[in-house]
Write a protein that holds these residues in place. Structure first.
Motif, PDB file in Angstrom:
ATOM      1  N   LEU A  12      29.772  82.579   3.498  1.00 22.50           N
ATOM      2  CA  LEU A  12      30.255  81.519   4.376  1.00 22.50           C
ATOM      3  C   LEU A  12      31.563  81.915   5.042  1.00 22.50           C
ATOM      4  O   LEU A  12      31.754  81.688   6.235  1.00 22.50           O
ATOM      5  N   VAL A  13      32.447  82.526   4.306  1.00 22.32           N
ATOM      6  CA  VAL A  13      33.730  82.963   4.851  1.00 22.32           C
ATOM      7  C   VAL A  13      33.519  84.030   5.916  1.00 22.32           C
ATOM      8  O   VAL A  13      34.203  84.053   6.933  1.00 22.32           O
ATOM      9  N   GLU A  14      32.551  84.915   5.695  1.00 19.26           N
ATOM     10  CA  GLU A  14      32.310  86.019   6.620  1.00 19.26           C
ATOM     11  C   GLU A  14      31.407  85.639   7.786  1.00 19.26           C
ATOM     12  O   GLU A  14      31.176  86.441   8.676  1.00 19.26           O
ATOM     13  N   ARG A  15      30.899  84.429   7.793  1.00 17.18           N
ATOM     14  CA  ARG A  15      29.971  83.993   8.841  1.00 17.18           C
ATOM     15  C   ARG A  15      30.672  84.005  10.200  1.00 17.18           C
ATOM     16  O   ARG A  15      31.753  83.438  10.357  1.00 17.18           O
ATOM     17  N   PRO A  16      30.049  84.626  11.194  1.00 15.63           N
ATOM     18  CA  PRO A  16      30.672  84.654  12.522  1.00 15.63           C
ATOM     19  C   PRO A  16      30.571  83.282  13.206  1.00 15.63           C
ATOM     20  O   PRO A  16      29.786  82.428  12.804  1.00 15.63           O
ATOM     21  N   THR A  17      31.374  83.110  14.228  1.00 14.29           N
ATOM     22  CA  THR A  17      31.324  81.889  15.022  1.00 14.29           C
ATOM     23  C   THR A  17      29.929  81.718  15.591  1.00 14.29           C
ATOM     24  O   THR A  17      29.292  82.689  15.998  1.00 14.29           O
ATOM     25  N   GLY A  18      29.451  80.493  15.625  1.00 18.68           N
ATOM     26  CA  GLY A  18      28.137  80.223  16.191  1.00 18.68           C
ATOM     27  C   GLY A  18      28.070  80.676  17.645  1.00 18.68           C
ATOM     28  O   GLY A  18      29.073  80.678  18.368  1.00 18.68           O
ATOM     29  N   ALA A  19      26.881  81.059  18.079  1.00 22.68           N
ATOM     30  CA  ALA A  19      26.693  81.588  19.432  1.00 22.68           C
ATOM     31  C   ALA A  19      27.120  80.585  20.499  1.00 22.68           C
ATOM     32  O   ALA A  19      27.738  80.967  21.497  1.00 22.68           O
ATOM     33  N   ILE A  20      26.829  79.319  20.307  1.00 22.74           N
ATOM     34  CA  ILE A  20      27.176  78.325  21.334  1.00 22.74           C
ATOM     35  C   ILE A  20      28.685  78.180  21.448  1.00 22.74           C
ATOM     36  O   ILE A  20      29.224  78.040  22.556  1.00 22.74           O
ATOM     37  N   LEU A  21      29.400  78.244  20.314  1.00 26.18           N
ATOM     38  CA  LEU A  21      30.863  78.139  20.373  1.00 26.18           C
ATOM     39  C   LEU A  21      31.474  79.397  20.984  1.00 26.18           C
ATOM     40  O   LEU A  21      32.444  79.307  21.738  1.00 26.18           O
ATOM     41  N   ALA A  22      30.902  80.542  20.680  1.00 27.22           N
ATOM     42  CA  ALA A  22      31.387  81.785  21.281  1.00 27.22           C
ATOM     43  C   ALA A  22      31.162  81.772  22.788  1.00 27.22           C
ATOM     44  O   ALA A  22      32.026  82.176  23.570  1.00 27.22           O
ATOM     45  N   PHE A  23      30.005  81.277  23.219  1.00 22.29           N
ATOM     46  CA  PHE A  23      29.706  81.187  24.647  1.00 22.29           C
ATOM     47  C   PHE A  23      30.645  80.189  25.326  1.00 22.29           C
ATOM     48  O   PHE A  23      31.152  80.441  26.422  1.00 22.29           O
ATOM     49  N   ALA A  24      30.912  79.067  24.676  1.00 24.23           N
ATOM     50  CA  ALA A  24      31.831  78.074  25.232  1.00 24.23           C
ATOM     51  C   ALA A  24      33.227  78.666  25.394  1.00 24.23           C
ATOM     52  O   ALA A  24      33.892  78.440  26.409  1.00 24.23           O
ATOM     53  N   ASP A  25      33.668  79.428  24.411  1.00 24.86           N
ATOM     54  CA  ASP A  25      34.970  80.083  24.489  1.00 24.86           C
ATOM     55  C   ASP A  25      34.992  81.094  25.640  1.00 24.86           C
ATOM     56  O   ASP A  25      35.950  81.166  26.406  1.00 24.86           O
ATOM     57  N   TYR A  26      33.937  81.857  25.764  1.00 21.91           N
ATOM     58  CA  TYR A  26      33.812  82.855  26.837  1.00 21.91           C
ATOM     59  C   TYR A  26      33.878  82.183  28.213  1.00 21.91           C
ATOM     60  O   TYR A  26      34.623  82.617  29.090  1.00 21.91           O
ATOM     61  N   THR A  27      33.133  81.099  28.395  1.00 15.17           N
ATOM     62  CA  THR A  27      33.111  80.439  29.701  1.00 15.17           C
ATOM     63  C   THR A  27      34.414  79.705  29.995  1.00 15.17           C
ATOM     64  O   THR A  27      34.746  79.494  31.159  1.00 15.17           O
ATOM     65  N   SER A  28      35.153  79.313  28.953  1.00 20.02           N
ATOM     66  CA  SER A  28      36.433  78.628  29.161  1.00 20.02           C
ATOM     67  C   SER A  28      37.438  79.507  29.884  1.00 20.02           C
ATOM     68  O   SER A  28      38.368  79.011  30.513  1.00 20.02           O
ATOM     69  N   LYS A  29      37.259  80.811  29.796  1.00 20.16           N
ATOM     70  CA  LYS A  29      38.194  81.749  30.419  1.00 20.16           C
ATOM     71  C   LYS A  29      37.839  82.052  31.870  1.00 20.16           C
ATOM     72  O   LYS A  29      38.559  82.778  32.541  1.00 20.16           O
ATOM     73  N   MET A  30      36.739  81.499  32.366  1.00 21.78           N
ATOM     74  CA  MET A  30      36.319  81.756  33.746  1.00 21.78           C
ATOM     75  C   MET A  30      36.972  80.741  34.676  1.00 21.78           C
ATOM     76  O   MET A  30      36.908  79.538  34.420  1.00 21.78           O
ATOM     77  N   PRO A  31      37.592  81.194  35.765  1.00 20.64           N
ATOM     78  CA  PRO A  31      38.227  80.254  36.690  1.00 20.64           C
ATOM     79  C   PRO A  31      37.174  79.425  37.428  1.00 20.64           C
ATOM     80  O   PRO A  31      36.066  79.884  37.691  1.00 20.64           O
ATOM     81  N   ASN A  32      37.538  78.184  37.741  1.00 21.21           N
ATOM     82  CA  ASN A  32      36.691  77.268  38.516  1.00 21.21           C
ATOM     83  C   ASN A  32      35.328  77.030  37.889  1.00 21.21           C
ATOM     84  O   ASN A  32      34.347  76.771  38.580  1.00 21.21           O
ATOM     85  N   MET A  33      35.245  77.100  36.585  1.00 20.87           N
ATOM     86  CA  MET A  33      33.981  76.919  35.879  1.00 20.87           C
ATOM     87  C   MET A  33      33.824  75.456  35.481  1.00 20.87           C
ATOM     88  O   MET A  33      34.739  74.853  34.931  1.00 20.87           O
ATOM     89  N   ILE A  34      32.691  74.881  35.777  1.00 20.54           N
ATOM     90  CA  ILE A  34      32.342  73.557  35.271  1.00 20.54           C
ATOM     91  C   ILE A  34      31.412  73.801  34.094  1.00 20.54           C
ATOM     92  O   ILE A  34      30.313  74.316  34.266  1.00 20.54           O
ATOM     93  N   LYS A  35      31.872  73.454  32.908  1.00 24.59           N
ATOM     94  CA  LYS A  35      31.133  73.776  31.694  1.00 24.59           C
ATOM     95  C   LYS A  35      30.204  72.638  31.280  1.00 24.59           C
ATOM     96  O   LYS A  35      30.604  71.484  31.258  1.00 24.59           O
ATOM     97  N   PHE A  36      29.005  72.994  30.922  1.00 24.45           N
ATOM     98  CA  PHE A  36      28.052  72.070  30.324  1.00 24.45           C
ATOM     99  C   PHE A  36      27.583  72.674  29.000  1.00 24.45           C
ATOM    100  O   PHE A  36      26.404  72.830  28.751  1.00 24.45           O
ATOM    101  N   THR A  37      28.525  73.043  28.154  1.00 26.24           N
ATOM    102  CA  THR A  37      28.166  73.750  26.925  1.00 26.24           C
ATOM    103  C   THR A  37      28.200  72.810  25.724  1.00 26.24           C
ATOM    104  O   THR A  37      27.192  72.202  25.405  1.00 26.24           O
TER     105      THR A  37
END
Length: 128
Positions: A12-37
């Motif tokens: 559990l400690v070593e479990r990576p971040t869920g894919a949807i949260l990683a994708f949300a974090d990735y898209t948060s760094k994009m300028p002018n992005m409207i997120k529907f994550t």
């Protein structure tokens, strides 16, 4: 402070971040992005909602609600649909409130599918 990680299951400690949260974090760094994550609003909770939540706690409305939502919530949904879309539903028998779209979809599918039924799932889909 107690180091809780040493008491937790190793996997559990070593479990990576869920894919949807990683994708949300990735898209948060994009300028002018409207997120529907992940459904996280880009604004703070309005003051009138905070005050209503405080009053609800003071009035001891802090217990489990009915699994289909409180009648007051279902009536409010019915009134909203009638005013905005001229759609009329009986809040006592035709409206269910869920904790989100994932629960709603699960509830709907388990209500209509039987063992052995085949279901086509188009992609892309919402990852959970």
């Amino acid at each position: 402070m107690v180091d809780l990680e040493k008491h937790m299951k190793k996997g559990l400690v070593e479990r990576p971040t869920g894919a949807i949260l990683a994708f949300a974090d990735y898209t948060s760094k994009m300028p002018n992005m409207i997120k529907f994550t992940v459904g996280e609003p880009d604004f703070n909770t309005p003051e009138h909602i905070k005050k209503a939540a405080e009053k609800s706690i003071e009035d001891n409305h802090s217990h489990y609600a009915p699994s289909n939502g409180t009648l007051g919530l279902r009536k409010a949904a019915s009134n909203f649909l009638a005013k905005k879309y001229d759609q009329h539903y009986d809040p006592e028998t035709e409206i269910v409130a869920t904790n989100g779209v994932t629960e709603s979809i699960y509830d709907m599918l388990t209500a209509v599918l039987n063992p052995g039924d085949v279901m086509v799932i188009p992609t892309p889909i919402f990852p959970v």
